[in-house]
Design a protein around this motif. Sequence first.
Motif, PDB file in Angstrom:
ATOM      1  N   ALA A 166       0.733  -1.281   0.083  1.00 35.35           N
ATOM      2  CA  ALA A 166      -0.173  -0.128   0.028  1.00 35.35           C
ATOM      3  C   ALA A 166       0.781   1.285   0.176  1.00 35.35           C
ATOM      4  N   SER A 167       1.918   1.116  -0.747  1.00 35.26           N
ATOM      5  CA  SER A 167       2.865   2.118  -0.773  1.00 35.26           C
ATOM      6  C   SER A 167       2.613   3.502  -1.175  1.00 35.26           C
ATOM      7  N   ARG A 168       2.936   4.694  -0.371  1.00 37.93           N
ATOM      8  CA  ARG A 168       2.795   5.847  -0.585  1.00 37.93           C
ATOM      9  C   ARG A 168       3.685   6.339  -1.859  1.00 37.93           C
ATOM     10  N   ILE A 169       4.948   5.814  -1.584  1.00 41.04           N
ATOM     11  CA  ILE A 169       5.842   6.030  -2.772  1.00 41.04           C
ATOM     12  C   ILE A 169       5.687   5.595  -3.961  1.00 41.04           C
ATOM     13  N   GLY A 170       4.924   4.431  -4.074  1.00 39.54           N
ATOM     14  CA  GLY A 170       4.498   3.727  -5.327  1.00 39.54           C
ATOM     15  C   GLY A 170       3.165   4.588  -5.691  1.00 39.54           C
ATOM     16  N   ALA A 171       2.633   5.039  -4.936  1.00 40.43           N
ATOM     17  CA  ALA A 171       1.406   6.289  -5.532  1.00 40.43           C
ATOM     18  C   ALA A 171       2.079   7.304  -6.237  1.00 40.43           C
ATOM     19  N   HIS A 172       3.252   7.973  -5.715  1.00 39.62           N
ATOM     20  CA  HIS A 172       3.869   9.228  -6.115  1.00 39.62           C
ATOM     21  C   HIS A 172       4.696   8.645  -7.681  1.00 39.62           C
ATOM     22  N   VAL A 173       5.046   7.427  -7.622  1.00 43.30           N
ATOM     23  CA  VAL A 173       5.526   7.198  -9.064  1.00 43.30           C
ATOM     24  C   VAL A 173       4.628   6.591 -10.012  1.00 43.30           C
ATOM     25  N   GLY A 174       3.339   6.268  -9.339  1.00 44.25           N
ATOM     26  CA  GLY A 174       2.330   5.762 -10.315  1.00 44.25           C
ATOM     27  C   GLY A 174       2.321   4.365 -10.637  1.00 44.25           C
ATOM     28  N   VAL A 175       2.515   3.586  -9.842  1.00 45.67           N
ATOM     29  CA  VAL A 175       2.573   2.188  -9.885  1.00 45.67           C
ATOM     30  C   VAL A 175       1.329   1.853 -10.188  1.00 45.67           C
ATOM     31  N   LYS A 176       1.024   0.888 -11.341  1.00 41.74           N
ATOM     32  CA  LYS A 176      -0.250   0.189 -11.578  1.00 41.74           C
ATOM     33  C   LYS A 176      -0.179  -1.230 -11.511  1.00 41.74           C
ATOM     34  N   LEU A 177      -1.300  -1.915 -10.892  1.00 40.87           N
ATOM     35  CA  LEU A 177      -1.369  -2.916 -10.465  1.00 40.87           C
ATOM     36  C   LEU A 177      -2.387  -3.930 -11.346  1.00 40.87           C
ATOM     37  N   ASP A 178      -2.055  -5.097 -11.683  1.00 43.61           N
ATOM     38  CA  ASP A 178      -3.212  -5.719 -12.451  1.00 43.61           C
ATOM     39  C   ASP A 178      -3.689  -7.260 -11.761  1.00 43.61           C
ATOM     40  N   GLN A 179      -3.160  -7.498 -10.494  1.00 42.80           N
ATOM     41  CA  GLN A 179      -3.611  -8.540  -9.820  1.00 42.80           C
ATOM     42  C   GLN A 179      -3.371  -8.328  -8.273  1.00 42.80           C
ATOM     43  N   VAL A 180      -4.365  -8.567  -7.729  1.00 44.79           N
ATOM     44  CA  VAL A 180      -4.557  -8.352  -6.216  1.00 44.79           C
ATOM     45  C   VAL A 180      -5.115  -9.626  -5.666  1.00 44.79           C
ATOM     46  N   ASP A 181      -4.260 -10.041  -4.679  1.00 48.53           N
ATOM     47  CA  ASP A 181      -4.803 -11.363  -3.808  1.00 48.53           C
ATOM     48  C   ASP A 181      -4.979 -11.250  -2.267  1.00 48.53           C
ATOM     49  N   LEU A 182      -5.763 -12.102  -1.730  1.00 49.06           N
ATOM     50  CA  LEU A 182      -5.921 -11.991  -0.396  1.00 49.06           C
ATOM     51  C   LEU A 182      -5.331 -13.188   0.272  1.00 49.06           C
ATOM     52  N   GLY A 183      -4.387 -13.010   1.137  1.00 52.97           N
ATOM     53  CA  GLY A 183      -3.745 -14.217   1.917  1.00 52.97           C
ATOM     54  C   GLY A 183      -4.070 -14.144   3.433  1.00 52.97           C
ATOM     55  N   LEU A 184      -4.589 -15.014   3.778  1.00 46.08           N
ATOM     56  CA  LEU A 184      -4.839 -15.222   5.427  1.00 46.08           C
ATOM     57  C   LEU A 184      -4.104 -16.090   5.841  1.00 46.08           C
ATOM     58  N   GLU A 185      -3.733 -16.071   7.253  1.00 46.24           N
ATOM     59  CA  GLU A 185      -2.657 -16.759   7.942  1.00 46.24           C
ATOM     60  C   GLU A 185      -2.806 -16.927   9.319  1.00 46.24           C
ATOM     61  N   ALA A 186      -2.659 -17.979  10.046  1.00 43.05           N
ATOM     62  CA  ALA A 186      -2.711 -18.339  11.539  1.00 43.05           C
ATOM     63  C   ALA A 186      -1.543 -18.873  11.906  1.00 43.05           C
ATOM     64  N   GLU A 187      -0.685 -18.442  12.945  1.00 39.51           N
ATOM     65  CA  GLU A 187       0.234 -18.978  13.687  1.00 39.51           C
ATOM     66  C   GLU A 187      -0.161 -19.739  14.801  1.00 39.51           C
ATOM     67  N   ILE A 188       0.062 -21.174  14.828  1.00 42.92           N
ATOM     68  CA  ILE A 188      -0.598 -21.985  15.446  1.00 42.92           C
ATOM     69  C   ILE A 188       0.615 -22.901  16.623  1.00 42.92           C
ATOM     70  N   PRO A 189       0.665 -22.540  17.683  1.00 34.60           N
ATOM     71  CA  PRO A 189       1.419 -23.281  18.738  1.00 34.60           C
ATOM     72  C   PRO A 189       1.003 -24.632  18.751  1.00 34.60           C
ATOM     73  N   VAL A 190       2.069 -25.647  18.549  1.00 31.10           N
ATOM     74  CA  VAL A 190       1.322 -27.111  18.619  1.00 31.10           C
ATOM     75  C   VAL A 190       2.310 -27.701  19.794  1.00 31.10           C
ATOM     76  N   PRO A 191       1.837 -29.019  20.243  1.00 30.19           N
ATOM     77  CA  PRO A 191       2.407 -29.918  21.168  1.00 30.19           C
ATOM     78  C   PRO A 191       3.720 -30.409  20.361  1.00 30.19           C
ATOM     79  N   GLU A 192       4.744 -30.994  21.309  1.00 32.01           N
ATOM     80  CA  GLU A 192       6.016 -31.437  20.713  1.00 32.01           C
ATOM     81  C   GLU A 192       5.846 -32.599  19.791  1.00 32.01           C
TER      82      GLU A 192
END
Length: 404
Positions: A166-192
């Motif tokens: 979500a770069s402010r500098i990218g907006a200044h440069v005029g970066v154009k995007l043609d693919q946006v994806d959503l990543g979801l993640e969980a850090e799950i502590p587990v027993p040994e």
Amino acid sequence: MSSENSADDTRHVWDVVVVGAGPAGASAAYAAAVAGRTVLLLEKADIPRYKTCGGGIIGPSRDSLPPGFELPLRDRVHAVTFTLDGKFGRTRRSRQMLFGLINRPEFDQQLVEHAQKAGAELRTGVTVARVEQHGTEVPDRRTVAVVLQGGETVLARAVVGADGSASRIGAHVGVKLDQVDLGLEAEIPVPETVAEDWAGRVLIDWGPMPGSYGWVFPKGDTLTVGVISARGEGAATKRYLEDFIARLGLAGFEPSISSGHLTRCRADDSPLSRGRVLVCGDAAGLLEPWTREGISFALRSGRLAGEWAVRIAEAHDAVDARRQALNYAFAIKAGLGVEMSVGRRMLKAFERRPGMLHTAITGFRPAWNAFARITRGSTTLGELVRTHPMVGRVLQARGEKDDR
């Protein structure tokens, strides 16, 4: 008149200011600092900080690290279990390590420390509001003004934007995007006992939505579990993650962190610079479109941005600065751009026929060998297509068929 000699403006002018202290920004700062230039690295968060990321370090990432960098590996991967939406599981193994797994807070902090040891100065807790290359804040044509929230202005001969997707500098440069994806993640502590079952092995699941997939990356007593798919499928992506965790038998363990992140790929004609400002990494939309792998792209583009920012800082006029910026863009497109082009074709084929990919990689040894070579860094998607014309023809034919 330069700002150093002006009676009206005696403010310090940095050779290079880098915005964002992730892998791309730290690499840029290191490259510029090791060249002997004055470098300021700006980061809005405190370091270390958490980032949504699987944390896989493939060969190209390892090969782009500063000399003497010791990876803080949490595990070394020698086996991959592939499933197709939870079915048809098969595990492939390798005697050689395929790739390593890290936690981003530790990894990013070490990269920043290497930049500091090279001579870069770090400032955290600062947010960039905008950059200006003309106007009252800019003392001369060789200077860029980086305006911080609160009104403070930092001056530089060149600026590198590495401030994320979500770069402010990218907006200044005029970066154009043609693919946006959503990543979801969980850090799950587990027993040994659970951790031992996953040690040295990752899971990749080709998901139920077109272009989606999930992963399990073991990191000692914690499993990083995530999924990714096209933006606009938020509810379905959340269900995929919940179902994925449940069928792995992990639903009874409380995640220590649950997070989400948008990944953004640049359009082919998107700019990489404007005046004395360059962008790299996520800020430039540089990542592999099929796997959405971004660490290697961040490290490689960051190093190139730092090297060319030095040249731009030395440029005495706009023509020379523009020439150096074009050279930077050429270097990016000749390497990472080729890989992204092949990755787009891979994504199209995968979206249409995930089962074909699963069958090939689990049942056709050359396909598995190619996967292993790419993760180890002995080849790239681009080199694979170049050295195996049949692969390129298959991808081209599939892309043309999909476009009809």
